[in-house]
Scaffold this motif. Structure first.
Motif, PDB file in Angstrom:
ATOM      1  N   GLN A  60      11.022  85.749  48.512  1.00  0.00           N
ATOM      2  CA  GLN A  60      11.207  85.045  49.269  1.00  0.00           C
ATOM      3  C   GLN A  60      11.345  83.301  47.770  1.00  0.00           C
ATOM      4  OE1 GLN A  60       8.669  83.314  52.417  1.00  0.00           O
ATOM      5  NE2 GLN A  60       9.597  84.728  54.128  1.00  0.00           N
ATOM      6  N   ASN A  61      12.698  83.531  48.316  1.00  0.00           N
ATOM      7  CA  ASN A  61      12.939  82.191  47.220  1.00  0.00           C
ATOM      8  C   ASN A  61      13.441  80.727  48.314  1.00  0.00           C
ATOM      9  OD1 ASN A  61      15.573  83.254  48.145  1.00  0.00           O
ATOM     10  ND2 ASN A  61      16.103  84.079  46.394  1.00  0.00           N
ATOM     11  N   VAL A  62      13.523  80.463  48.758  1.00  0.00           N
ATOM     12  CA  VAL A  62      13.592  79.497  49.966  1.00  0.00           C
ATOM     13  C   VAL A  62      11.921  79.049  50.337  1.00  0.00           C
ATOM     14  CG1 VAL A  62      15.694  78.912  51.734  1.00  0.00           C
ATOM     15  CG2 VAL A  62      16.105  80.695  50.550  1.00  0.00           C
ATOM     16  N   GLY A  63      12.470  77.671  50.327  1.00  0.00           N
ATOM     17  CA  GLY A  63      10.816  76.516  50.912  1.00  0.00           C
ATOM     18  C   GLY A  63      11.080  76.603  52.210  1.00  0.00           C
ATOM     19  N   THR A  64      10.123  75.786  52.261  1.00  0.00           N
ATOM     20  CA  THR A  64       9.845  75.349  53.679  1.00  0.00           C
ATOM     21  C   THR A  64      11.119  74.633  54.006  1.00  0.00           C
ATOM     22  OG1 THR A  64       7.197  75.869  53.567  1.00  0.00           O
ATOM     23  CG2 THR A  64       8.299  74.709  55.752  1.00  0.00           C
ATOM     24  N   VAL A  65      10.606  73.719  54.018  1.00  0.00           N
ATOM     25  CA  VAL A  65      11.960  72.677  53.938  1.00  0.00           C
ATOM     26  C   VAL A  65      13.968  73.220  54.082  1.00  0.00           C
ATOM     27  CG1 VAL A  65      13.318  70.243  53.458  1.00  0.00           C
ATOM     28  CG2 VAL A  65      11.167  70.324  53.288  1.00  0.00           C
ATOM     29  N   ASP A  66      13.657  73.751  53.059  1.00  0.00           N
ATOM     30  CA  ASP A  66      15.122  74.161  52.608  1.00  0.00           C
ATOM     31  C   ASP A  66      15.537  75.340  53.847  1.00  0.00           C
ATOM     32  OD1 ASP A  66      17.655  74.790  51.552  1.00  0.00           O
ATOM     33  OD2 ASP A  66      16.759  76.001  50.058  1.00  0.00           O
ATOM     34  N   ARG A  67      14.067  75.663  54.727  1.00  0.00           N
ATOM     35  CA  ARG A  67      14.904  76.852  55.508  1.00  0.00           C
ATOM     36  C   ARG A  67      14.408  76.275  56.856  1.00  0.00           C
ATOM     37  NH1 ARG A  67       9.978  81.732  55.487  1.00  0.00           N
ATOM     38  NH2 ARG A  67      10.859  82.312  56.726  1.00  0.00           N
ATOM     39  N   VAL A  68      14.276  75.359  57.290  1.00  0.00           N
ATOM     40  CA  VAL A  68      14.357  74.107  57.956  1.00  0.00           C
ATOM     41  C   VAL A  68      15.860  74.058  58.647  1.00  0.00           C
ATOM     42  CG1 VAL A  68      13.294  71.949  59.237  1.00  0.00           C
ATOM     43  CG2 VAL A  68      11.931  74.080  58.337  1.00  0.00           C
ATOM     44  N   PRO A 127      20.491  85.451  48.631  1.00  0.00           N
ATOM     45  CA  PRO A 127      21.235  86.483  47.630  1.00  0.00           C
ATOM     46  C   PRO A 127      21.867  84.912  46.506  1.00  0.00           C
ATOM     47  CG  PRO A 127      22.678  86.619  49.813  1.00  0.00           C
ATOM     48  CD  PRO A 127      21.141  85.743  50.134  1.00  0.00           C
ATOM     49  N   LEU A 128      22.174  83.949  46.269  1.00  0.00           N
ATOM     50  CA  LEU A 128      22.995  83.285  46.102  1.00  0.00           C
ATOM     51  C   LEU A 128      21.618  82.315  45.517  1.00  0.00           C
ATOM     52  CD1 LEU A 128      25.687  81.584  47.166  1.00  0.00           C
ATOM     53  CD2 LEU A 128      25.766  83.136  46.174  1.00  0.00           C
ATOM     54  N   TYR A 129      20.734  82.364  45.296  1.00  0.00           N
ATOM     55  CA  TYR A 129      19.568  81.702  44.838  1.00  0.00           C
ATOM     56  C   TYR A 129      19.265  82.765  43.662  1.00  0.00           C
ATOM     57  CZ  TYR A 129      18.634  77.830  47.692  1.00  0.00           C
ATOM     58  OH  TYR A 129      18.708  76.314  48.008  1.00  0.00           O
ATOM     59  N   VAL A 130      19.104  84.082  44.094  1.00  0.00           N
ATOM     60  CA  VAL A 130      18.690  85.255  42.832  1.00  0.00           C
ATOM     61  C   VAL A 130      19.966  84.830  41.989  1.00  0.00           C
ATOM     62  CG1 VAL A 130      18.420  87.290  42.890  1.00  0.00           C
ATOM     63  CG2 VAL A 130      17.239  86.771  44.980  1.00  0.00           C
ATOM     64  N   LEU A 131      21.235  85.670  42.340  1.00  0.00           N
ATOM     65  CA  LEU A 131      22.305  85.191  41.439  1.00  0.00           C
ATOM     66  C   LEU A 131      21.859  84.368  40.339  1.00  0.00           C
ATOM     67  CD1 LEU A 131      24.339  87.095  40.217  1.00  0.00           C
ATOM     68  CD2 LEU A 131      25.817  85.196  41.867  1.00  0.00           C
ATOM     69  N   PHE A 132      21.581  82.918  41.180  1.00  0.00           N
ATOM     70  CA  PHE A 132      21.584  81.651  39.850  1.00  0.00           C
ATOM     71  C   PHE A 132      20.261  81.271  39.330  1.00  0.00           C
ATOM     72  CE2 PHE A 132      25.879  81.274  42.604  1.00  0.00           C
ATOM     73  CZ  PHE A 132      26.451  80.723  40.913  1.00  0.00           C
ATOM     74  N   LYS A 133      19.470  82.895  39.857  1.00  0.00           N
ATOM     75  CA  LYS A 133      17.819  81.881  39.509  1.00  0.00           C
ATOM     76  C   LYS A 133      17.378  80.353  40.122  1.00  0.00           C
ATOM     77  CE  LYS A 133      17.987  85.636  35.668  1.00  0.00           C
ATOM     78  NZ  LYS A 133      19.206  85.713  34.888  1.00  0.00           N
ATOM     79  N   ILE A 134      17.659  80.524  41.076  1.00  0.00           N
ATOM     80  CA  ILE A 134      16.686  79.332  41.700  1.00  0.00           C
ATOM     81  C   ILE A 134      15.528  79.140  42.582  1.00  0.00           C
ATOM     82  CG2 ILE A 134      17.334  76.745  43.010  1.00  0.00           C
ATOM     83  CD1 ILE A 134      20.602  77.618  42.522  1.00  0.00           C
ATOM     84  N   SER A 135      14.469  78.686  42.977  1.00  0.00           N
ATOM     85  CA  SER A 135      14.169  79.200  43.848  1.00  0.00           C
ATOM     86  C   SER A 135      13.371  77.385  43.729  1.00  0.00           C
ATOM     87  CB  SER A 135      12.962  80.208  43.588  1.00  0.00           C
ATOM     88  OG  SER A 135      11.660  79.793  44.539  1.00  0.00           O
ATOM     89  N   THR A 136      13.422  77.493  45.669  1.00  0.00           N
ATOM     90  CA  THR A 136      13.436  76.113  46.309  1.00  0.00           C
ATOM     91  C   THR A 136      11.621  76.574  46.849  1.00  0.00           C
ATOM     92  OG1 THR A 136      14.491  76.264  48.251  1.00  0.00           O
ATOM     93  CG2 THR A 136      15.109  75.094  46.804  1.00  0.00           C
ATOM     94  N   ARG A 137      10.707  77.568  46.845  1.00  0.00           N
ATOM     95  CA  ARG A 137       9.662  77.223  46.779  1.00  0.00           C
ATOM     96  C   ARG A 137       8.447  77.396  46.023  1.00  0.00           C
ATOM     97  NH1 ARG A 137       7.914  81.345  50.960  1.00  0.00           N
ATOM     98  NH2 ARG A 137       5.456  82.561  50.640  1.00  0.00           N
ATOM     99  N   LYS A 138       7.746  76.540  46.537  1.00  0.00           N
ATOM    100  CA  LYS A 138       7.024  76.206  45.903  1.00  0.00           C
ATOM    101  C   LYS A 138       5.590  77.285  45.621  1.00  0.00           C
ATOM    102  CE  LYS A 138       6.190  71.549  48.262  1.00  0.00           C
ATOM    103  NZ  LYS A 138       5.325  70.776  49.135  1.00  0.00           N
ATOM    104  N   LYS A 139       5.464  77.021  44.231  1.00  0.00           N
ATOM    105  CA  LYS A 139       4.212  78.158  43.551  1.00  0.00           C
ATOM    106  C   LYS A 139       3.277  78.495  44.358  1.00  0.00           C
ATOM    107  CE  LYS A 139       6.595  78.446  39.729  1.00  0.00           C
ATOM    108  NZ  LYS A 139       7.253  79.169  40.071  1.00  0.00           N
ATOM    109  N   THR A 140       2.462  78.081  45.239  1.00  0.00           N
ATOM    110  CA  THR A 140       1.240  77.506  46.161  1.00  0.00           C
ATOM    111  C   THR A 140       1.265  78.158  47.564  1.00  0.00           C
ATOM    112  OG1 THR A 140       1.972  75.748  47.197  1.00  0.00           O
ATOM    113  CG2 THR A 140       0.112  76.290  45.071  1.00  0.00           C
ATOM    114  N   GLU A 141       3.106  78.360  47.793  1.00  0.00           N
ATOM    115  CA  GLU A 141       3.204  78.987  49.350  1.00  0.00           C
ATOM    116  C   GLU A 141       2.971  80.327  49.101  1.00  0.00           C
ATOM    117  OE1 GLU A 141       7.089  78.055  50.633  1.00  0.00           O
ATOM    118  OE2 GLU A 141       6.747  76.153  50.253  1.00  0.00           O
ATOM    119  N   SER A 142       2.503  81.207  50.308  1.00  0.00           N
ATOM    120  CA  SER A 142       2.915  82.846  49.880  1.00  0.00           C
ATOM    121  C   SER A 142       2.857  83.362  50.668  1.00  0.00           C
ATOM    122  CB  SER A 142       1.129  83.235  49.904  1.00  0.00           C
ATOM    123  OG  SER A 142       0.558  82.780  51.176  1.00  0.00           O
TER     124      SER A 142
END
Length: 66
Positions: A3-11, A51-66
């Motif tokens: 997963q590479n999408v954070g909580t706020v981004d998902r909502v 998939p676009l986040y993977v392509l551009f190596k972006i992640s809005t997910r916090k490191k502490t989120e599991s």
């Protein structure tokens, strides 16, 4: 699939996806099917993976989120 999408981004994605998907019921004629584009943010929001986040190596997910 990590997963590479954070909580706020998902909502936000789910809300936007549902709003665009509702165009199927609001618009008339062939243009109404443009509302199917709402499936993209809806699915990425539900899965938490973009998939676009993977392509551009972006992640809005916090490191502490599991």
């Amino acid at each position: 699939m990590k997963q590479n999408v954070g909580t706020v981004d998902r909502v936000i994605r789910v809300i936007i996806g549902l709003a665009v998907l509702s165009l199927i019921f609001i618009l008339d004629g062939g243009i109404r099917f443009i509302g199917l584009l709402g499936l993209i943010p809806l699915v990425t929001g539900i899965l938490g993976w973009c998939p676009l986040y993977v392509l551009f190596k972006i992640s809005t997910r916090k490191k502490t989120e599991s």
